[in-house]
Design a protein around this motif. Sequence first.
Motif, mmCIF file in Angstrom:
data_model
loop_
_atom_site.group_PDB
_atom_site.id
_atom_site.type_symbol
_atom_site.label_atom_id
_atom_site.label_comp_id
_atom_site.label_asym_id
_atom_site.label_seq_id
_atom_site.Cartn_x
_atom_site.Cartn_y
_atom_site.Cartn_z
ATOM 1 N N SER A 56 28.304 28.810 46.356
ATOM 2 C CA SER A 56 28.479 27.396 45.659
ATOM 3 C C SER A 56 27.475 27.294 44.829
ATOM 4 O O SER A 56 27.615 26.732 43.551
ATOM 5 N N SER A 59 27.952 29.276 41.144
ATOM 6 C CA SER A 59 29.169 29.172 40.245
ATOM 7 C C SER A 59 28.744 28.909 38.835
ATOM 8 O O SER A 59 29.148 29.511 38.046
ATOM 9 N N ALA A 60 27.802 27.659 38.621
ATOM 10 C CA ALA A 60 27.623 27.559 37.557
ATOM 11 C C ALA A 60 26.900 28.394 36.872
ATOM 12 O O ALA A 60 27.005 28.804 35.437
ATOM 13 N N ILE A 63 29.309 30.890 35.472
ATOM 14 C CA ILE A 63 30.079 30.508 34.490
ATOM 15 C C ILE A 63 29.073 30.273 33.182
ATOM 16 O O ILE A 63 29.645 30.971 32.068
ATOM 17 N N TYR A 64 28.162 29.465 33.400
ATOM 18 C CA TYR A 64 27.132 29.426 32.163
ATOM 19 C C TYR A 64 26.204 30.568 31.703
ATOM 20 O O TYR A 64 25.287 30.289 31.008
ATOM 21 N N ASP A 65 26.685 31.712 32.416
ATOM 22 C CA ASP A 65 25.833 32.891 32.152
ATOM 23 C C ASP A 65 24.432 32.689 32.107
ATOM 24 O O ASP A 65 23.642 32.669 31.100
ATOM 25 N N ASP A 66 23.856 31.987 33.418
ATOM 26 C CA ASP A 66 22.493 31.697 33.596
ATOM 27 C C ASP A 66 21.798 32.520 34.642
ATOM 28 O O ASP A 66 21.871 32.403 35.584
ATOM 29 N N GLN A 91 32.886 37.186 36.941
ATOM 30 C CA GLN A 91 34.183 37.203 37.326
ATOM 31 C C GLN A 91 34.999 38.480 36.714
ATOM 32 O O GLN A 91 36.026 38.806 36.980
ATOM 33 N N HIS A 92 34.178 39.249 35.689
ATOM 34 C CA HIS A 92 34.945 40.398 35.229
ATOM 35 C C HIS A 92 34.397 41.732 36.092
ATOM 36 O O HIS A 92 34.658 42.854 35.960
ATOM 37 N N ARG A 94 31.200 42.656 37.025
ATOM 38 C CA ARG A 94 30.135 43.340 36.482
ATOM 39 C C ARG A 94 28.855 43.035 37.263
ATOM 40 O O ARG A 94 28.895 41.663 37.754
ATOM 41 N N GLN A 132 34.599 27.987 41.777
ATOM 42 C CA GLN A 132 34.454 26.790 41.277
ATOM 43 C C GLN A 132 35.664 26.045 41.116
ATOM 44 O O GLN A 132 36.433 26.495 40.261
ATOM 45 N N ASP A 133 35.844 24.893 41.797
ATOM 46 C CA ASP A 133 36.914 24.289 41.623
ATOM 47 C C ASP A 133 38.230 24.832 41.600
ATOM 48 O O ASP A 133 39.155 24.867 40.821
ATOM 49 N N GLN A 134 38.219 25.923 42.656
ATOM 50 C CA GLN A 134 39.364 26.745 43.239
ATOM 51 C C GLN A 134 39.601 27.803 42.010
ATOM 52 O O GLN A 134 40.468 28.483 42.165
ATOM 53 N N ARG A 135 38.687 27.920 41.166
ATOM 54 C CA ARG A 135 38.775 29.037 40.328
ATOM 55 C C ARG A 135 37.773 30.225 40.361
ATOM 56 O O ARG A 135 36.723 29.692 40.635
ATOM 57 N N TYR A 136 38.083 31.363 40.438
ATOM 58 C CA TYR A 136 37.288 32.431 40.710
ATOM 59 C C TYR A 136 36.154 32.623 39.584
ATOM 60 O O TYR A 136 36.295 32.406 38.305
#
Lengths: 621, 183
Positions: A56, A59-60, A63-66, A91-92, A94, A132-136
């Motif tokens: 959890s 996720s950010a 998503i935001y590549d940190d 998500q790819h 890697r 995140q928010d039901q998205r992988y």
Amino acid sequence: MPLQRFSLKRRLIGVILLSSVVALSVTYAALLAYEFHAFREGTAHNLTALARIIASNSSAALIYDDKALAEENLAALRSEPDITAAALYDQHGRLYATYPAKGAPANLPLSPGKEAMEFRGGRLNLFYPVVQDQRYAGTLYLTSDLGEMYGRLRIYGGVLLVVLMGSMGVSLFLSNFFQRRISGPILELAAMARLISEQKNYAIRARSPSDDELGDLTGAFNAMLDQIQASHSEAERARDEALKASRAKDDFLAALSHELRTPLNPVLLLASDAAARPDLPEAIRADFDLIRKNVELEARLIDDLLDLTRITSGKLVLNGRLIDPLRVLEDAIETVRPEAAAKRIAFSLALGSGQPMVWGDSVRLQQVFWNVLKNAVKFTPEGGWITVAMREDSESGRILITVADNGIGLTGDEIPRLFRVFSQGAHADGEPHRFGGLGLGLAISRTLVELHAGTIRVASDGRGKGATFIIDLPLASTQTETLRSSPGPAASPSAARVPRERSILLVEDHAPTRTILARMLQSRGYRVLTAASIAEARVSAAGGGIDVLISDIGLPDGSGYDLMAELSARFPLKGIALTGYGMEHDLDDSRRAGFAAHLTKPVRIQMIDDALGLIFQEGRS
Amino acid sequence: MRLRPFARRLRSWATVVMAAFCCIYGRAAPTASEVQLKAAFIFHFTQFISWPAHTFEDPNAPFVIGIVGDEPIDEALTEMVRGERVDGHPLQVRRLSRPADAANCQIVYSSGDGEEKFRAARFHGEPVLTVGETEGFLQSGGMIEFITEHNHVKLRINLPAAKAASLQISSKLLRVAQVLSPE
């Protein structure tokens, strides 16, 4: 015995121990299995919870590549020492971040797997999706080292093992304590049973320990003992009664033979005297001789009966000494010669020339020879022959006496029965009493020969082919003690040989015997005093001057031995014992009491003449 | 409407191919990569930021992302949000030509020259997330600014501005961004 005594205890303890150990082991195994399962579940649950939080939080970052943030999130796992490696995949698919950030294990999966948890190689591996928010948004990988879990399980197992050992110790103590309540009464019962069988004391009873089955067992045991005791005492009583009855029978037979002999006494005295009187006509003397022979036969039958009671009661004892069997055999032949002559039976003798010696009782041995010879004469037809042979076998140290005849012979069936009591052979069944006799002679002979350490056997080729009796006796070690040839006393009944008047005290309670014997002795020139009892004898002897005491042994007021002992202590007199018992201990008692001669009733007058002749001859020398 | 897994995977593959393309051609086409990235960032804002309940009067009203300026993000963003919904509201991408249009948007992204026109625009507490990429965007009242450092697109967030617009920004998003606190 001690091993057996402990085996019941051991088995009881073993059973109790085994049950408790098995029960405890199953319990502990179940506990351990449960703990193992619970540990795994707990570990899996914790790991999933951890994964949820990290996923959890990450996720950010994904998503935001940190990447820094992602690594920082993973670095929070430092507080969980079990987790040895972790990784985040974007998500790819890697590999995005690892834990530890530097020097991450090389065995991290290169790409994420499906959401799953697996136990492998002591590790718990988990793939958890980052959503995140039901998205992988990526995947989290965690691997937890289960070493700690297994370590704790090992400690737990060790503790259980220690507890199990302790339980076993306690169980051993308790089972050892409680098994006594079961094994104690059983062991006591066993010990008692052993005691009873060793001591044959059936009065012992076990005490009943309790009201349970063990009590029942003890009760049944005691009831059994009651029965055994009852039947045992009954058997004892029956045995005592049988013994008493047997003793009574022996006593009766002894008394019977005594009573049967006593009346023969005066008859034999008279007949033997008359048959030898030269002043009587030849025909009369022959008649008296016939009477004498038949009385003697009668006495012989009674003797056999008496011998039989002695044999059955084991009271027959030999009066043993070194004897010359040839002489004994010759004496026996002489006694049957008249009978054989009457049947015109030819005797041929082959008695050898040596002088073998055997140890034995000459009276008894003569009885044996006489029986065998009498038997041969009896079963040999008129005009037949009898061969008597004696052969010394110094190699085997034995002597063989053979009596062969050409009589009716024996069948194979009869031979083994011949030496048994009351058995005369089958031919006696068809024609009872043709040959007379009770069939005791050979049975008694066998016993007598065996008492001399010898054997007696018979051989026959069959009915009508004659029989051969073989008596086998051990030779005595050839010591040079030769038999003193006792100087045969003058058989002459002449009263004129008495040099001076001798006094004889005759003590006899049987009036006819006393009267006749007194008359005969007086006719031989003796002064005779008579007495019917010890009391009378004392009175008669009081005056002294008595040379010889002739006394019956069974007197109404005491024993002839006592009388002899008493009188010989006071007067210089000799004694002749007359007894109807004729038992071996009588002979001993007789000698001990001081009697010079011991005569068995019924007696021929010649026997008394001989005894008196011996006494006065010794007195003269 | 959720994307079916296949479609999503397809889009992921498209992204991968584009990223690979960027890598191969180096700086020759950074724009394409950055645009793509920014479109994704903008779309993901809908997951980390909560709009107040009164944002939509009509439950069927669309969730509108407005685009101002010369950056050719329209296509990428439109593609990104196709079929997506935020709290049941279908996502729409619109190009805005005048500031007044922004009032009906929930997110306004402005770039380049266009930003000038909207920089002064104030929505006076309207729950509109303003996203920009020019320097000083936050100082002029913007809420989220893309900055590029070492070829990496980063976020800066003006938290008081967002709060003033009643927008709730997830702490997760704040953690990946540089946050300008109230003084």
